[in-house]
Design a protein around this motif. Structure first.
Motif, PDB file in Angstrom:
ATOM      1  N   LYS A   1       0.209  20.851  -9.603  1.00  0.00           N
ATOM      2  CA  LYS A   1       1.452  20.092  -9.445  1.00  0.00           C
ATOM      3  C   LYS A   1       1.014  18.396  -9.648  1.00  0.00           C
ATOM      4  N   GLU A   2       1.937  17.728 -10.091  1.00  0.00           N
ATOM      5  CA  GLU A   2       1.844  16.205 -10.286  1.00  0.00           C
ATOM      6  C   GLU A   2       1.793  15.622  -8.852  1.00  0.00           C
ATOM      7  N   ARG A   3       0.921  14.449  -9.186  1.00  0.00           N
ATOM      8  CA  ARG A   3       1.088  13.411  -8.016  1.00  0.00           C
ATOM      9  C   ARG A   3       2.117  13.211  -7.666  1.00  0.00           C
ATOM     10  N   GLU A   4       2.730  13.105  -6.068  1.00  0.00           N
ATOM     11  CA  GLU A   4       3.976  12.519  -5.761  1.00  0.00           C
ATOM     12  C   GLU A   4       3.926  11.515  -4.584  1.00  0.00           C
ATOM     13  N   PHE A   5       4.731  10.868  -4.554  1.00  0.00           N
ATOM     14  CA  PHE A   5       4.807   9.653  -3.541  1.00  0.00           C
ATOM     15  C   PHE A   5       5.003  10.407  -1.891  1.00  0.00           C
ATOM     16  N   VAL A   6       4.586   9.757  -1.332  1.00  0.00           N
ATOM     17  CA  VAL A   6       4.522  10.195   0.249  1.00  0.00           C
ATOM     18  C   VAL A   6       5.144   9.170   1.093  1.00  0.00           C
ATOM     19  N   ALA A   7       4.670   7.766   0.911  1.00  0.00           N
ATOM     20  CA  ALA A   7       5.060   6.748   1.877  1.00  0.00           C
ATOM     21  C   ALA A   7       4.502   5.391   1.345  1.00  0.00           C
ATOM     22  N   THR A   8       5.162   4.091   1.361  1.00  0.00           N
ATOM     23  CA  THR A   8       4.643   3.169   1.268  1.00  0.00           C
ATOM     24  C   THR A   8       5.151   1.897   2.387  1.00  0.00           C
ATOM     25  N   ILE A   9       4.304   1.044   2.359  1.00  0.00           N
ATOM     26  CA  ILE A   9       4.312  -0.318   3.365  1.00  0.00           C
ATOM     27  C   ILE A   9       4.044  -1.628   2.453  1.00  0.00           C
ATOM     28  N   ASP A  10       4.917  -2.580   2.742  1.00  0.00           N
ATOM     29  CA  ASP A  10       4.603  -3.682   2.259  1.00  0.00           C
ATOM     30  C   ASP A  10       3.467  -4.559   2.722  1.00  0.00           C
ATOM     31  N   TRP A  11       3.089  -5.666   2.371  1.00  0.00           N
ATOM     32  CA  TRP A  11       1.999  -6.434   2.720  1.00  0.00           C
ATOM     33  C   TRP A  11       1.799  -6.837   4.062  1.00  0.00           C
ATOM     34  N   SER A  12       3.052  -6.997   4.721  1.00  0.00           N
ATOM     35  CA  SER A  12       3.256  -7.424   6.339  1.00  0.00           C
ATOM     36  C   SER A  12       3.334  -6.201   7.204  1.00  0.00           C
ATOM     37  N   GLY A  13       3.708  -5.237   6.560  1.00  0.00           N
ATOM     38  CA  GLY A  13       4.091  -3.878   7.486  1.00  0.00           C
ATOM     39  C   GLY A  13       5.181  -4.024   8.014  1.00  0.00           C
ATOM     40  N   SER A  14       6.153  -4.861   7.607  1.00  0.00           N
ATOM     41  CA  SER A  14       7.703  -5.052   8.094  1.00  0.00           C
ATOM     42  C   SER A  14       8.654  -4.124   7.161  1.00  0.00           C
ATOM     43  N   ALA A  15       8.116  -3.736   6.166  1.00  0.00           N
ATOM     44  CA  ALA A  15       8.927  -2.552   5.448  1.00  0.00           C
ATOM     45  C   ALA A  15       8.255  -1.575   4.908  1.00  0.00           C
ATOM     46  N   THR A  16       8.974  -0.279   5.271  1.00  0.00           N
ATOM     47  CA  THR A  16       8.277   0.868   4.772  1.00  0.00           C
ATOM     48  C   THR A  16       9.557   1.783   4.220  1.00  0.00           C
ATOM     49  N   TYR A  17       8.876   2.927   3.533  1.00  0.00           N
ATOM     50  CA  TYR A  17       9.790   3.661   2.557  1.00  0.00           C
ATOM     51  C   TYR A  17       9.026   4.990   2.604  1.00  0.00           C
TER      52      TYR A  17
ATOM     53  N   ALA B   1      -2.677  19.267   0.460  1.00  0.00           N
ATOM     54  CA  ALA B   1      -2.851  18.492  -0.848  1.00  0.00           C
ATOM     55  C   ALA B   1      -3.885  17.703  -0.910  1.00  0.00           C
ATOM     56  N   VAL B   2      -4.395  17.287  -1.797  1.00  0.00           N
ATOM     57  CA  VAL B   2      -5.246  16.001  -1.869  1.00  0.00           C
ATOM     58  C   VAL B   2      -4.353  14.897  -1.458  1.00  0.00           C
ATOM     59  N   TYR B   3      -4.695  13.819  -0.526  1.00  0.00           N
ATOM     60  CA  TYR B   3      -3.898  12.804  -0.232  1.00  0.00           C
ATOM     61  C   TYR B   3      -4.649  11.423  -0.690  1.00  0.00           C
ATOM     62  N   TYR B   4      -4.043  10.474  -1.577  1.00  0.00           N
ATOM     63  CA  TYR B   4      -4.463   9.365  -2.107  1.00  0.00           C
ATOM     64  C   TYR B   4      -3.920   8.066  -1.573  1.00  0.00           C
TER      65      TYR B   4
ATOM     66  N   MET C   1       0.802  -1.362   0.039  1.00  0.00           N
ATOM     67  CA  MET C   1       0.049  -0.051   0.065  1.00  0.00           C
ATOM     68  C   MET C   1       0.903   1.393  -0.037  1.00  0.00           C
ATOM     69  N   GLY C   2       0.538   2.283  -0.483  1.00  0.00           N
ATOM     70  CA  GLY C   2       1.159   3.511  -0.584  1.00  0.00           C
ATOM     71  C   GLY C   2       0.086   4.666  -0.627  1.00  0.00           C
ATOM     72  N   TRP C   3       0.675   5.726  -0.123  1.00  0.00           N
ATOM     73  CA  TRP C   3       0.127   7.100   0.130  1.00  0.00           C
ATOM     74  C   TRP C   3       0.833   8.231  -0.856  1.00  0.00           C
ATOM     75  N   PHE C   4       0.028   8.723  -1.693  1.00  0.00           N
ATOM     76  CA  PHE C   4       0.449   9.820  -2.389  1.00  0.00           C
ATOM     77  C   PHE C   4      -0.267  11.126  -2.237  1.00  0.00           C
ATOM     78  N   ARG C   5       0.093  12.302  -3.068  1.00  0.00           N
ATOM     79  CA  ARG C   5      -0.415  13.561  -2.591  1.00  0.00           C
ATOM     80  C   ARG C   5      -0.235  14.369  -3.924  1.00  0.00           C
ATOM     81  N   GLN C   6      -1.371  15.150  -3.934  1.00  0.00           N
ATOM     82  CA  GLN C   6      -1.269  16.077  -5.196  1.00  0.00           C
ATOM     83  C   GLN C   6      -1.717  17.517  -4.831  1.00  0.00           C
ATOM     84  N   ALA C   7      -0.985  18.367  -4.914  1.00  0.00           N
ATOM     85  CA  ALA C   7      -1.119  19.715  -4.623  1.00  0.00           C
ATOM     86  C   ALA C   7      -1.761  20.509  -6.096  1.00  0.00           C
ATOM     87  N   PRO C   8      -2.552  21.333  -6.011  1.00  0.00           N
ATOM     88  CA  PRO C   8      -3.127  22.252  -7.071  1.00  0.00           C
ATOM     89  C   PRO C   8      -1.881  22.601  -8.106  1.00  0.00           C
TER      90      PRO C   8
END
Length: 125
Positions: A43-59, A92-95, A34-41
């Motif tokens: 501007k392009e949609r940009e990466f915020v954070a991500t997590i793997d299926w187990s929750g053990s890895a994030t970035y 921003a709008v967060y997705y 799963m990931g979170w992105f955001r987009q400000a007026p």
């Protein structure tokens, strides 16, 4: 297929906190990264954070590192984004988004297969 619904956005003063939630439909939530992105007026949609299926890895994106925490509860089919020390530039709008490659830590929009409708976060100065 998975459907995603974000919530928790709103108006907050600079320095404040918000916790965003993303609820997923279906019984296969734990098979997605799963990931979170955001987009400000304007501007392009940009990466915020991500997590793997187990929750053990994030970035995290450098712009939010140390202020934001991504987590997930597979029993509740929900991924969270805790945001602290918010700044006006976080407005921003967060997705949230789901990646079928469950082990992957991906930062590009094209890596994700399903998207929510977004929730507005506004940080006032």
């Amino acid at each position: 297929q998975v459907q995603l619904v974000e919530s928790g956005g709103g108006l907050v003063q600079a320095g404040g906190s918000l916790r965003l939630s993303c609820a997923a439909s279906g019984r296969t939530f734990s098979r997605y990264a799963m990931g979170w992105f955001r987009q400000a007026p304007g501007k392009e949609r940009e990466f915020v954070a991500t997590i793997d299926w187990s929750g053990s890895a994030t970035y995290y994106a450098d712009s939010v590192k140390g202020r934001v925490t991504i987590s997930r509860d597979n029993a509740k089919n929900t991924v969270y984004l805790q945001m602290n020390s918010l700044k006006p530039e976080d407005t921003a709008v967060y997705y949230c988004a789901a990646d079928r490659i469950m082990y992957r830590i991906a930062t590009t929009v094209s890596s994700y297969d399903y998207w929510g409708q977004g929730t507005q976060v506004t940080v006032s100065s």
